[in-house]
Design a protein around this motif. Structure first.
Motif, short mmCIF file in Angstrom:
data_model
loop_
_atom_site.label_atom_id
_atom_site.label_comp_id
_atom_site.label_asym_id
_atom_site.label_seq_id
_atom_site.Cartn_x
_atom_site.Cartn_y
_atom_site.Cartn_z
N LEU A 60 -5.07 6.64 1.42
CA LEU A 60 -4.55 5.59 0.55
C LEU A 60 -4.46 6.10 -0.89
O LEU A 60 -5.42 6.66 -1.42
CB LEU A 60 -5.48 4.38 0.60
CG LEU A 60 -5.09 3.20 -0.29
CD1 LEU A 60 -3.81 2.54 0.21
CD2 LEU A 60 -6.23 2.17 -0.35
N PHE A 88 -8.66 5.33 7.04
CA PHE A 88 -8.23 5.76 8.36
C PHE A 88 -9.03 6.96 8.85
O PHE A 88 -9.44 7.84 8.08
CB PHE A 88 -6.75 6.16 8.33
CG PHE A 88 -5.80 4.98 8.35
CD1 PHE A 88 -5.48 4.33 7.18
CD2 PHE A 88 -5.27 4.54 9.55
CE1 PHE A 88 -4.62 3.24 7.20
CE2 PHE A 88 -4.40 3.45 9.57
CZ PHE A 88 -4.09 2.80 8.39
N TYR A 118 0.55 5.27 0.95
CA TYR A 118 -0.27 6.27 1.61
C TYR A 118 0.43 7.62 1.55
O TYR A 118 1.65 7.71 1.49
CB TYR A 118 -0.48 5.93 3.10
CG TYR A 118 -1.33 4.72 3.39
CD1 TYR A 118 -0.75 3.47 3.56
CD2 TYR A 118 -2.71 4.83 3.53
CE1 TYR A 118 -1.52 2.37 3.86
CE2 TYR A 118 -3.49 3.73 3.84
CZ TYR A 118 -2.89 2.50 3.99
OH TYR A 118 -3.66 1.40 4.29
N PHE A 166 0.85 -1.19 0.00
CA PHE A 166 0.00 0.00 0.00
C PHE A 166 0.89 1.24 0.00
O PHE A 166 1.90 1.30 0.70
CB PHE A 166 -0.87 0.03 1.26
CG PHE A 166 -1.66 -1.23 1.51
CD1 PHE A 166 -1.08 -2.34 2.10
CD2 PHE A 166 -3.00 -1.31 1.14
CE1 PHE A 166 -1.80 -3.50 2.32
CE2 PHE A 166 -3.73 -2.47 1.36
CZ PHE A 166 -3.14 -3.57 1.95
N SER A 214 -4.55 -8.66 1.26
CA SER A 214 -5.26 -7.38 1.21
C SER A 214 -6.67 -7.51 1.74
O SER A 214 -7.48 -6.63 1.55
CB SER A 214 -5.31 -6.85 -0.22
OG SER A 214 -6.06 -7.73 -1.03
N ARG A 270 -12.20 -3.77 1.05
CA ARG A 270 -11.09 -4.45 1.71
C ARG A 270 -9.93 -3.56 2.13
O ARG A 270 -9.21 -3.90 3.04
CB ARG A 270 -10.57 -5.62 0.87
CG ARG A 270 -11.63 -6.57 0.38
CD ARG A 270 -12.33 -7.26 1.53
NE ARG A 270 -13.29 -8.25 1.06
CZ ARG A 270 -13.05 -9.55 1.00
NH1 ARG A 270 -11.89 -10.00 1.39
NH2 ARG A 270 -13.97 -10.36 0.55
N GLN A 271 -9.70 -2.43 1.45
CA GLN A 271 -8.58 -1.61 1.90
C GLN A 271 -9.00 -0.81 3.12
O GLN A 271 -10.16 -0.78 3.48
CB GLN A 271 -8.07 -0.68 0.80
CG GLN A 271 -9.03 0.44 0.42
CD GLN A 271 -9.71 0.14 -0.88
OE1 GLN A 271 -10.05 -0.99 -1.15
NE2 GLN A 271 -9.88 1.17 -1.69
N LEU A 272 -8.05 -0.19 3.80
CA LEU A 272 -8.31 0.54 5.02
C LEU A 272 -8.60 2.01 4.75
O LEU A 272 -7.93 2.65 3.93
CB LEU A 272 -7.12 0.45 5.97
CG LEU A 272 -6.77 -0.92 6.51
CD1 LEU A 272 -5.59 -0.83 7.47
CD2 LEU A 272 -7.96 -1.56 7.20
N TYR A 304 -3.05 0.45 -3.97
CA TYR A 304 -2.50 -0.75 -3.37
C TYR A 304 -2.40 -1.86 -4.40
O TYR A 304 -3.13 -1.88 -5.40
CB TYR A 304 -3.27 -1.19 -2.12
CG TYR A 304 -4.54 -1.98 -2.31
CD1 TYR A 304 -5.76 -1.33 -2.41
CD2 TYR A 304 -4.52 -3.37 -2.30
CE1 TYR A 304 -6.94 -2.05 -2.53
CE2 TYR A 304 -5.69 -4.08 -2.42
CZ TYR A 304 -6.90 -3.42 -2.52
OH TYR A 304 -8.06 -4.14 -2.65
N ASP A 325 -6.44 -1.08 -6.75
CA ASP A 325 -7.26 0.13 -6.63
C ASP A 325 -6.34 1.34 -6.62
O ASP A 325 -5.55 1.51 -5.69
CB ASP A 325 -8.09 0.08 -5.35
CG ASP A 325 -9.07 1.25 -5.24
OD1 ASP A 325 -9.95 1.20 -4.36
OD2 ASP A 325 -8.96 2.22 -6.02
#
Lengths: 115, 111
Positions: free
Chosen positions: A45, B101, A35, A33, A98, B97-99, A48, A56
């Motif tokens: 994000l 925050f 960020y 990932f 993931s 599925r991704q985070l 990833y 994505d």
């Protein structure tokens, strides 16, 4: 294991220059990932990868940003041309998968300053 | 855009006090809720990954609870110490599925 490795740790460049940030994930982790952390937007994000494939990239701010993962142990985030508003800390993180169930391990970050 | 909110934004407590903060997240399409601890000049480190409604996790003096039906999680620190000073981030994982925050709660423990 050394953890997630990022380089450089600090980068100062002038507007219009190309910037390449590098990341080596933890060995055996299948997901990586990228960020960006700013005061205004917090930790967001950008993109990833799962098994080296971009899944994505909707968080990538614009076409000036691109990311690649040519193999399981290396990824790059490139900004070309860079602009002052790109100044931020860029973190790379990796996890076993993931799926959202696995904790992410963060690298130390690259602090980018674009003058 | 997923809304992950944390409160309070910042908190000052005295050494020895117990404290707690809140993370609220969408109650639909829930997969997991993560808590991370982020010390100044370092990178975020995972504290807990919680997946089931009613989950309670504990690590030393820090514990967390999860309510997926109403979309919130609490993080508790018992007997705060100066070394607990950090920003505590929660992150929501949904169907994508991704985070995502939250903006974090910045905790300062005064000696």
């Amino acid at each position: 294991d050394a953890g997630v490795i990022q380089s450089p740790r600090h980068e100062v460049t002038e507007m219009g220059q190309e910037v390449t940030l590098r990341c080596k994930p933890i060995s055996g982790h299948n997901s990586l990932f990228w960020y960006r952390q700013t005061m205004m937007r917090g930790l967001e994000l950008l993109i990833y990868f799962n098994n080296n494939v971009p899944i994505d990239d909707s968080g990538m701010p614009e076409d000036r940003f691109s990311a690649k993962m040519p193999n399981a142990s290396f990824s790059t985030l490139k900004i070309q041309p860079s602009e002052p508003r790109d100044s931020a800390v860029y973190f790379c993180a990796s996890s076993l998968t993931s799926g959202g169930y696995n904790e992410q391990f963060f690298g130390p970050g690259t602090r980018l300053t674009v003058l | 855009i997923l809304n992950v909110e944390q409160s309070p934004q910042s908190l000052h407590v005295q050494e020895g006090d117990s404290t707690n903060f809140t993370c609220s997240f969408p109650s639909s399409n829930f997969y997991a809720l993560h808590w991370y601890r982020w010390e100044t000049a370092k990178s975020p480190e995972a504290l807990f990954v919680m997946t089931l409604n009613g989950d309670e996790k504990k690590k030393g003096r820090i514990s967390a609870t999860l309510n997926t039906k109403e979309g919130y999680s609490y993080l508790y620190i018992k007997g705060s110490q100066p070394e607990d000073s950090a920003t505590y981030l929660c992150a929501f994982s949904g169907s994508a599925r991704q985070l995502t925050f939250g903006s974090g709660t910045q905790l300062t423990v005064l000696p």
